[in-house]
Design an enzyme around this catalytic site. Structure first.
Site, mmCIF file in Angstrom:
data_model
loop_
_atom_site.group_PDB
_atom_site.id
_atom_site.type_symbol
_atom_site.label_atom_id
_atom_site.label_comp_id
_atom_site.label_asym_id
_atom_site.label_seq_id
_atom_site.Cartn_x
_atom_site.Cartn_y
_atom_site.Cartn_z
ATOM 1 N N GLU A 138 51.398 55.711 55.177
ATOM 2 C CA GLU A 138 52.394 54.694 54.825
ATOM 3 C C GLU A 138 53.805 55.253 54.919
ATOM 4 O OE1 GLU A 138 49.553 55.189 53.304
ATOM 5 O OE2 GLU A 138 48.591 53.292 53.794
ATOM 6 N N HIS A 154 43.060 47.173 44.756
ATOM 7 C CA HIS A 154 43.181 46.122 45.783
ATOM 8 C C HIS A 154 43.666 44.825 45.153
ATOM 9 C CE1 HIS A 154 40.375 49.040 47.532
ATOM 10 N NE2 HIS A 154 40.805 48.647 48.701
HETATM 11 C C1 LIG Z 1 46.850 55.138 51.073
HETATM 12 C C2 LIG Z 1 45.835 54.207 51.638
HETATM 13 N N1 LIG Z 1 46.124 53.499 52.755
HETATM 14 C C3 LIG Z 1 45.239 52.635 53.283
HETATM 15 C C4 LIG Z 1 44.015 52.436 52.709
HETATM 16 C C5 LIG Z 1 43.006 51.428 53.306
HETATM 17 N N2 LIG Z 1 41.846 52.173 53.849
HETATM 18 C C6 LIG Z 1 40.710 52.341 53.137
HETATM 19 S S1 LIG Z 1 39.636 53.340 53.919
HETATM 20 C C7 LIG Z 1 40.659 53.551 55.237
HETATM 21 C C8 LIG Z 1 40.241 54.424 56.391
HETATM 22 C C9 LIG Z 1 39.830 55.807 55.940
HETATM 23 O O1 LIG Z 1 39.334 56.497 57.039
HETATM 24 P P1 LIG Z 1 38.765 57.965 56.875
HETATM 25 O O2 LIG Z 1 39.732 58.790 56.093
HETATM 26 O O3 LIG Z 1 38.392 58.468 58.228
HETATM 27 O O4 LIG Z 1 37.477 57.812 55.958
HETATM 28 P P2 LIG Z 1 36.135 57.043 56.364
HETATM 29 O O5 LIG Z 1 36.242 55.651 55.804
HETATM 30 O O6 LIG Z 1 36.013 57.049 57.864
HETATM 31 O O7 LIG Z 1 35.011 57.801 55.703
HETATM 32 C C10 LIG Z 1 41.846 52.838 55.060
HETATM 33 C C11 LIG Z 1 42.952 52.778 56.022
HETATM 34 C C12 LIG Z 1 43.736 53.189 51.539
HETATM 35 N N3 LIG Z 1 42.536 53.056 50.897
HETATM 36 N N4 LIG Z 1 44.645 54.052 51.040
#
Ligand SMILES: Cc1ncc(C[n+]2csc(CCOP(=O)(O)OP(=O)(O)O)c2C)c(N)n1
Ligand SMILES: Cc1ncc(C[n+]2csc(CCOP(=O)(O)OP(=O)(O)O)c2C)c(N)n1
Ligand SMILES: [Mg+2]
Ligand SMILES: [Mg+2]
Lengths: 324, 360, 324, 360
Positions: C60, C129
């Site tokens: 962000e 959320h």
């Molecule tokens: C600071 C923040 N930004 C956006 C989100 C929304 N979000 C939840 S999971 C995710 C992707 C995470 O990807 P990764 O770190 O690869 O973990 P994975 O879900 O693939 O295990 C996002 C963008 C969040 N939870 N926190």
């Protein structure tokens, strides 16, 4: 009893806390070798070593985020943020993590963390060395916010904050750091959180302030006393959780309220105090509650003295409120 | 790095020498996690639970890592690692109660499903913000080191989390202060819809450790023995005062990001199919069958047992009442301040929301 | 005229802005290929390409910080933050940079940036959320804050926000995303910022709300009408800078105020509104202004419906205020 | 990498072939910056200005970098780089007016001293928070690329800034989107009191670029030709669509962090002395004298001229009035909203602070 200024009293408080509890440590930018840019932690690294008085890399999210981890393990870190204006890189860790950890684990984990930071104007610091962001943290459920106005309170409140099992933001009025000296006991003592103090009893107007502006409120009160206006001055000391009783009781007596703070007016803590008092003491109010605050602009430099809600701006507010 | 080859045979030169019983227990834990995931996804589709985020395809990375840590070590989860918590004998019933947010949910319905924690199991709390757990893992390990305890901390996170602010500060602090932290990066190919290749310009995630002066390992995250081996090596380094290690676990998220996601929009059937063939369960099963410790009947019985166990937990969970309303007002602070006591009584004494208001 | 829900109206607004101005682009997590986790940007990448509808890494501070750089060059980026709860890693860039850039360069540089983000409860999202952090940004001088309640306003306000030369936080009530449909013109149009709308005229109580809670305020008003209480409902639409005139005029008429918002009460925008109205309409007030808000706890999950200030909580507040 | 050797002689194999006049102009700009620093420090000690943050010892890194960029390129400053702004012919009077925060200060006393900016000179605004300018530099370059302009962006920051959140997101975005950004890292050995060796566990800062898949250069930042060479190479890559480059400029902060700092508390005389011998001005002067284009008289005259110029600017600046009070209330937004108009008239119509309140 020794005389201490605010810097010395906080230093003495940290020293006392570290002596009585090995789990207490201090961390932040330049707090060790240099003793802090305001010298608040001077001499601590000599006494307690670099393992307990830690010079950190330049990362507020690291300073606060790793301190949360230590606190989860049971230690009691005291993180210093060099200026309150620079707390924002650590904001996410404070509001998303420190504030919510107890709630989201039903108390199984908690975060006994203190974040100390100098706030406010008075050193010609312009927009990035003068801010008062307390409202942002008061709005965040799960955080406590303390703001002492004098050396004695500062030491007692700091020791209490360090013993507290919840995260505490400890705002230090840098304008007062070396401006006031008073008797402060060498040994540790503590002042309970959430207890306001009436520093001047009065009958006609209640004037609420904290930190550096307390002195302005007080001198304004003395000034208008010459015009026969009798002001009660309340030093909140702990901003949240609030000692609302003391405040409401005072306004029930005076029927009039003036709130003073350095932060911009809009959505500042003053608005909350006005709303709370209006909700609870509506029928006692004989005049509209007033706010004397920083203007809704970034903090300027050259005209800092006209930005701050100093006595010259508090006085007319007290008079108009009293005469309303 | 592979230890179990595609065909299930073991590369003898790399065999970490786990007892066969241990390997079987790993396999059974992986199957159990898979079955639990399947069932919870069904429940969500039926609207019986609000949400689920699973670990389909990542079981080896998760359970292999957990198994390589000792009981006194801490696990700091991201949100897909309930398999690691169950590996530590966290009661399945408690987890299912949490998924339903009922009165026995350890967090009494204050969090979304799959936001688990357990001090008893040395497992910190899942929180949704990406990356925020990383500095905690560093601070936790730092405290353990300062207190002279032999603990180390394994922290899970995804490929996407490597872009977060907190990744940067956590990696830097861990390396500067040499904290006993094992960074367990589940590179499952995606951050929701963003492929790892567009999350960063580096070829691997392991390369990022170099920027902090931290050693890194990169292994096939679908090979439970390779995972175990790498994490054990990193943990050893931590115990021996060698500081942190970054472990990249190469795996693939076979399912959607969560029950709210539709991965068909952003990736091809072919891609998913090719990864299905690398399913960690399939490979490990081949291996166990080659070693004559597993067969079709054992598989069927175990899956049935896991399913029955879960179904019984669900039955119980659904019978339990919702948490009491006053639970909403406690644990904001250690002692409830006056303003929350007032709000609690105003809420409890006030009217209730109309049922149809309930967006279930 | 086509019927659109909130998601479609915002999508149509973005499309229109991008068609009329090549400097407008959209960036954020999952906004391109996926079309956003709420599908608000669906189809935009097909029409405008990956150079103008940009899937970003998970940062962000990067999404907002680099957008500020583009805005300084004269482009008009629209950054999406996937949930308002995740805006905090970008908080420093918003409050320290976007908000202050014009002031600290005396207008030589400015930041025409829009940050769109879904806020509020209603999807069983629990504490990460469901948040409504508008007060944090209203407190920050230099930012504008918009929060539409319906598809028509959302499109018009979004287009205006994108044309605006200052940074605008655009909060979208996710609870309303697919709940409401109404006539929305295909072509671009705009609604001026800082103009509140009286959505229900009334004589006895002024009820202020915005976003998702506007519907709750409205249905509460309809409900108490049956008891003969005539409520005026004001939809602020733009939270800051505020259309204070409309609000004060209404309270001068009704003498009574109830403010509704989802965010926790303490230091929320409601306190500011109560303070402003009390300061300006004190002699017209016949009852203490009331706030019906989220409780001062993190946002829960199971009991979400009891956390939110829904009609069942607004109704008694209106009745008590009217009968006071 | 050295080009000018300790003894002032040139390594012919590396000579970038700058005309001798150009080299002289670099030297003169470095001297001018040094003189301005000295004078401003005096003024601060005399209480005539509130604050100053200088570039003592870093002149080669700053001016060499600025000289290697073209006029259409942007400079995004940290806070020590006014030398780069003056190199672009920013009027010295305007800078001095800013230092006094008087009515002619371009920011009319809204910022601390040394918070300069100039659209005309393609120089963004200094802000105190460390690292925040880095994503701006990436976005600015990204916009230039999208708009098909040949511009590149050079962004200054210190060793300490490499630990900031924004460093991480800026480096990652720059590499992922291949923006024409040149990262100019002044490694001057300290972040206030923290030595670079404790800021990070890496041996160099240049290594950090690898974590983002970004090429890096590391040069002697006290050798103005080496700096020019490296930055020009990086800028060329940027123009040619080769994306960002990280340039580590190895230098040393000979003075205090700012006029508020006392470096004797945290570093030894010996250390400082050894670096004084590596003073970029001394080395370049040796070189120019060897090439017979500079001598004692020229040096004396030029220093005297710079000093006289500054003193005249100071004289004028001190005669100027403070900015008008109403300047406090404009430029918060493009158009002044009603609440600020009200606050302005309340302030202007109200009483003034007592003089003694003035903490000057
Ligand atoms: C600071 C923040 N930004 C956006 C989100 C929304 N979000 C939840 S999971 C995710 C992707 C995470 O990807 P990764 O770190 O690869 O973990 P994975 O879900 O693939 O295990 C996002 C963008 C969040 N939870 N926190
Ligand atoms: C976010 C933030 N934290 C702390 C500070 C206080 N501070 C000002 S300069 C500085 C050190 C910066 O060091 P470096 O990046 O190496 O730059 P240098 O001053 O050496 O040129 C610090 C800690 C700040 N300005 N911003
Ligand atoms: Mg992933
Ligand atoms: Mg430095």
């Amino acid at each position: 009893m020794p005389q201490m200024n605010l810097v010395q009293a906080i230093n003495s408080g940290l020293r006392g806390a570290m002596r009585e509890n090995d789990d207490v440590l201090v961390m932040g930018e330049d707090v060790g070798r240099l003793g802090g840019v305001f010298r608040v932690t001077q001499g601590l690294q000599e006494e307690f070593g670099a393992e307990r008085v830690i010079d950190t890399p330049l990362s507020e999210s690291g300073i606060i985020g790793t301190a949360i981890g230590m606190a989860l393990h049971g230690m009691r870190p005291v993180s210093e943020i060099q200026f309150a204006d620079f707390i924002y890189p650590g904001f996410d860790q404070l509001v998303s993590e420190a504030a919510k950890y107890r709630y989201r684990t039903r108390g199984e984990f908690h975060v006994p963390l203190v974040v100390r930071t100098p706030y406010g104007g008075g050193i010609r610091g312009g927009q990035y060395h003068s801010q008062s962001p307390e409202a942002l943290f008061i709005h965040t459920a799960g955080l406590k916010v303390v703001c002492p106005s004098n050396p004695y309170d500062a030491k007692g409140l700091l020791l209490e904050a360090i013993r507290d099992d919840d995260p505490v933001l400890f705002f230090e009025p840098k304008r007062v750091y070396r401006a006031v000296k008073m008797d402060v006991p060498e040994e540790p003592y503590s002042i309970p959180l959430s207890e306001a103090k009436i520093v001047r009893a009065g009958e006609q107007v209640t004037c609420v302030a904290w930190g550096a502006m307390l002195y302005e409120a007080f001198s304004a009160a003395e000034e208008v006393a010459k015009q026969g206006i009798d002001v009660e001055v309340v030093d909140l000391r702990t901003l949240w959780p609030l000692d609302l009783e003391t405040l409401v009781t005072s306004v029930e007596k005076t029927g009039r309220l003036v709130v003073v703070h350095e932060a911009p007016q809009t959505c500042g803590f003053g608005g909350e105090l006005v709303a709370l008092v209006t909700e609870r003491a509506f029928l006692h109010l004989e005049a509209p509650p007033r706010r004397v605050t920083g203007w809704d602009t970034p903090f300027p430099q050259t005209h800092e003295q006209e930005y701050l809600p100093l006595a010259h701006r508090i006085i007319p507010a007290l008079v108009e409120t009293a005469r309303y | 790095m592979h230890i179990i080859r595609e065909d299930g045979s073991l590369d003898p030169s790399l065999d970490p020498g786990l007892s066969i019983d241990r390997v079987v227990s790993l396999y059974k834990a992986m199957i159990r996690t898979r079955v639990v995931d399947d069932q919870l996804e069904r429940l969500q589709r039926q609207g019986r639970i609000a949400f689920h985020v699973g670990s389909l395809g990542e079981e080896a990375a998760i359970i292999g890592s957990a198994a390589a840590l000792r009981d006194q070590d801490w696990i700091v989860p991201c949100y897909r690692e309930v398999g690691a918590l169950l590996w530590r004998d966290y009661p399945l019933q408690r987890y299912v109660d949490h998924m339903f947010g009922n009165a026995d949910d350890p967090v009494v319905g204050r969090q979304m499903p799959d936001h688990t924690f357990s001090r008893e199991h040395r497992y910190l709390s899942v929180s949704a913000p990406i990356g925020t757990q990383l500095p905690h893992a560093v601070g936790l390990a730092w405290a353990a080191k300062k207190r002279g305890l032999g603990e180390c901390v394994g922290v899970f996170f995804g490929d996407g989390a490597t872009s977060s602010n907190d990744f940067h500060s956590a990696m830097n602090f861990a390396a500067v202060y040499q904290t006993p932290t094992v960074f367990l990066c589940r590179n499952n190919g995606y951050a929701i819809s963003l492929p790892t290749a567009r999350q960063t310009a580096t070829r691997t995630l392991a390369e990022k450790a170099g920027a902090y002066g931290m050693p890194a390992l990169r292994v096939d995250g679908n090979d439970v023995l390779a995972v175990w081996q790498a994490v054990r090596e990193a943990a050893k380094r931590a115990y021996d005062g060698g500081g942190p290690t970054f472990v990249e676990l190469m795996t693939y998220r076979l399912g959607g990001h969560s029950t709210s996601d539709d991965p068909r929009i952003y990736r091809s059937k072919e891609e998913v199919e090719s990864w299905r063939r690398a399913d960690p369960l399939v490979r490990l099963r081949k291996h166990l069958e080659q070693r004559d410790v597993w067969d079709h009947d054992l598989e069927a019985d175990w899956r049935a047992a896991c399913k029955a166990e879960l179904k019984e937990c669900v039955r119980r969970a659904e019978e339990k009442p919702a948490p009491e309303l006053r639970e909403m007002f406690t644990d904001v602070y250690k002692d409830q301040p006056r303003h929350l006591a007032e709000q609690e009584s105003r809420c409890l004494g006030g009217p209730r929301a109309a049922e149809e208001e309930d967006h279930d």
